[in-house]
Design a protein around this motif. Sequence first.
Motif, PDB file in Angstrom:
ATOM      1  N   GLY B 344       0.801  -1.219   0.000  1.00 10.79           N
ATOM      2  CA  GLY B 344       0.000   0.000   0.000  1.00 10.79           C
ATOM      3  C   GLY B 344       0.833   1.268   0.000  1.00 10.79           C
ATOM      4  O   GLY B 344       0.442   2.288   0.553  1.00 10.79           O
ATOM      5  N   GLN B 345       2.045   1.193  -0.580  1.00 12.01           N
ATOM      6  CA  GLN B 345       2.914   2.360  -0.638  1.00 12.01           C
ATOM      7  C   GLN B 345       3.238   2.721  -2.087  1.00 12.01           C
ATOM      8  O   GLN B 345       2.761   2.077  -3.007  1.00 12.01           O
ATOM      9  CB  GLN B 345       4.212   2.083   0.146  1.00 12.01           C
ATOM     10  N   ARG B 346       4.079   3.749  -2.251  1.00 10.94           N
ATOM     11  CA  ARG B 346       4.533   4.159  -3.574  1.00 10.94           C
ATOM     12  C   ARG B 346       5.995   3.768  -3.755  1.00 10.94           C
ATOM     13  O   ARG B 346       6.762   3.777  -2.791  1.00 10.94           O
ATOM     14  CB  ARG B 346       4.442   5.680  -3.709  1.00 10.94           C
ATOM     15  N   SER B 347       6.386   3.478  -4.980  1.00  8.36           N
ATOM     16  CA  SER B 347       7.803   3.202  -5.265  1.00  8.36           C
ATOM     17  C   SER B 347       8.646   4.408  -4.856  1.00  8.36           C
ATOM     18  O   SER B 347       8.260   5.554  -5.073  1.00  8.36           O
ATOM     19  CB  SER B 347       8.007   2.932  -6.754  1.00  8.36           C
ATOM     20  N   THR B 348       9.794   4.139  -4.249  1.00  7.68           N
ATOM     21  CA  THR B 348      10.708   5.221  -3.876  1.00  7.68           C
ATOM     22  C   THR B 348      11.832   5.364  -4.911  1.00  7.68           C
ATOM     23  O   THR B 348      12.837   6.021  -4.675  1.00  7.68           O
ATOM     24  CB  THR B 348      11.334   4.939  -2.499  1.00  7.68           C
ATOM     25  N   GLY B 349      11.674   4.685  -6.051  1.00  3.75           N
ATOM     26  CA  GLY B 349      12.722   4.754  -7.077  1.00  3.75           C
ATOM     27  C   GLY B 349      13.939   3.936  -6.696  1.00  3.75           C
ATOM     28  O   GLY B 349      15.063   4.279  -7.045  1.00  3.75           O
TER      29      GLY B 349
END
Lengths: 442, 483
Positions: B344-349
């Motif tokens: 449930g998170q976003r990619s941090t690259g």
Amino acid sequence: MNKTQQRLESLAAFVVSKARQYGATDCEVSVNEYESVEVGVRLGEVEELNGAQGRGLRFRALVGQKSASTNTSDLTRASVARMVKKTVELARESEGDEFAGLPEAHLFAKSLPELDLFDPSLDKVDINTKIEMAKKAEAAARAADPRIVNSNGGGFSDSRGLVVFANSRGFVGSYAGTSCSLNAGVLASENDGPMQSGGWSSSSRTFAGLDTPEAIGAEAARRALRHLGARKVKTQEVPVVFDPIMAARLLAQFVGAASGTHVYRRSSFLAGKVGEIVAAKDLVIVDDPTMKGALGSRPFDGEGLPVCRRLIVEDGKLQTYLIDSYAGRKLGMTPNSDSVGNLHIQAGKHSPAEIIGSIKNGLYLTAVSGPGFNSVTGDYSMGATGIWIENGELAYPVEKITVASNVLDMMKGIEMIGSDLVFRSSTVAPTLKINKMMVSGK
Amino acid sequence: MNLSPSTEKLISSLFGVSSTQLDQVIGSAIHKRFGFCDIYLQAGTTQSMSWDQGVMKRPSTSIVKGAGVRVVIGDKQGYSYTDHVNVTNLKRAAKTARAIADHTSEVPPQALLEAHEAGVPHNLYDIGATPIDVDLLAKMNLMRNIDQVARAYDPRIKNVTVSVSVQDHTVVIANSFGDVIVDKRPLIHLSVVCLAEENGRKEQGKSGGGGRHEFEFFTDSDRWKKHAETAAREAINMLSAIDAPSGEMTVVLGPGWPGVLIHEAVGHGLEGDFNRKGTSAFSKMMGERVASPLCTIVDDGVLPGRRGSLNVDDEGTPTQQTVLIEKGILKGYMQDRMNANLMGQRSTGNCRRESYQHVPMPRMRNTYLAGGQSTPEEIIRSVKYGIYATSFPGGQVDITNGNFTFSTSGAYLIEDGKLTRAIKGATLIGNGPEAMQKVSMVGNDMCLDEGIGSCGKAGQTVPVGVGMPTVRIDDVTVGGTGN
């Protein structure tokens, strides 16, 4: 000769002729093609499925004493021709090295031994069977004990490949090989305490040579469980038992220092030690790339030199360095191949239980970590995990400690050699007891 | 896909395919009901050469060209690659990758990857001229000069080994959301090893540096000279080194490269995949205290020219500065698309891979401990007995229990607040969360390493950076042979 072999040999011949045309005075080329499959399962479900068909070419050109090399996966004839031309040009721009060159023509392998490196039955194993085996290995590990709380998964991988090696001095050799491997890894924890991981695998040239998934799973679980509740011990000097995996790692570090390249650079603790005592007097180290069907076998070495069974250490004395043609010219010695296959310490007469039983207070080493080995001085200091030995029995697990000594002292200090030698990888050893090492802890 | 003509031309000239064809391949890989697909195309050259015993060893060139096709469905992925890029081979790879769908039952919609604004790639590399095209002669001269300076440092320097490697790779990432991202990545690396010998005793000293730069980086401000002298000095100092002590003691780490500690003790344990699976010692500790309040730890992909920096990660996500630990509290994981989505998170690259032959996974970029208040002198002065370490061949961690090791190669005894004698290499061992609680002083001299780090995970090696200021840690186990 099959079609792939014909095609790769013809490509190798093309490279050699192009190299001559562009002005190389000598050259060597190796071409390989392979197919591989990798299956990963976790918590009973397929997690990863990888398949690949790969290929590669390595080329070395000499213009007099100047040389350059290139590796590429772009094998169209036009690209290869361009690559050969550029490499020869780069060699010309390079500096001469009086010791550079291919081995003398009379040294190349004449007849190549048949070593049973290819298992045709592997091709007939379908993907579902591979998945099932990986699932079974993981399931066996997870079912082994209620304290197994999580999993790194199970896996099956295999590959089949063909290598062709040829040079401008007339050597052409090729061989096909297969290998496969089955593994499982799990995590154990007790009463929500810290987790410990354990894993195990089996590798073989043949499908039939793999251990059962059940056996691999059970061993993975055992290796995780036996470290539960690990503690730190006091700093002290004690005897250390290297389990077969740790002993094999020590063997590889020791023999690596016998490489001719290290010797002529004097960057090894074994430089100048041929004929001298470098290990306990009953220790025998064997290199044998000619064992039939074994993981480390091959019919010729990376320069086209013949391979044979040889003793690297006998009666505790260093018998030879591992010399490629460059190191040979540097050292004024005949090259004998700088690579090893099925390197092992000859089995001794003591059972592991007998070895552990001989120790009142000491360490049974099951894992080391870190890069703490200096091949120039032989100084050895590694992070360690294991099981403490009290009154001849495995008493409790230990971690966050280090073991330190010097590899020459360790090899000379081997007091007992185990009878438990198994050829489970290309470098193997039996259980070893080393008389004393510094263990650092609290 | 709407690409600029220059991008379209680049893809076609490097790989002989068009973006429309890549689209077709992706279309053939996507399962009709679910799934994400990306293609990672990579082409480029690495040239490396070395110098040993006063002569240059042969230059060696490695030509890379290929593409990997990945299909992701929930927490499962299929992968295949080809070394010979054309539409037929890409479609065959797509078919192999797609087979994962045959082993997947229905996936809950929330487990599927969603498209989101990709963001604009950074412009972090210093690439006027590709380092590959620099004359062989210039590279040879650099190595010869290093050899001379190192030998001139002290007659006991008996050999100097120099390696230079320059790389120029272009990657193209196309995915089923319609993104097509191009990144042209230079990388240069220099390493110097000196062997000193006196009365039969031999010791080594090492130095090196690099980053995503032009070749001139090595000659700017005489960087090469500094590496030659540093390696020579360390080798000479080690000739008089005594056995390292053993047992628990205070350890002071110098600035820069000793940040390997942060990489091992904290970094790996905060990679998204291990935490999603619950196999890390840091699993389920978000928001909790995991280090001393003096510790703020960052993984940074946007530092210009750094070895671990990237304009975009290997999924095409622009990199960022990701705070992992703030004043001792766990704040963030390093994520790729798949693991971020499942948590449930976003990619941090942080998605990286060694090459097109390898599956991508969350990896570190430049990981460092931020600077504090103390001066380095103050920190050393505060120690009655301990060691001061500046040089490390590397380290290792067991993710599951957090136990890490890292080994010194150049270290000194601290006695009554002063550096006294050089000591031999020794392994330091500890537990990540425990050791970070014992950080008792943090210096104001934070810097990154010179650009030599490589990190291994699951058999894949990628370039990374590390950094830290001078740091004091109490009660570290030092694994020497001395008493």
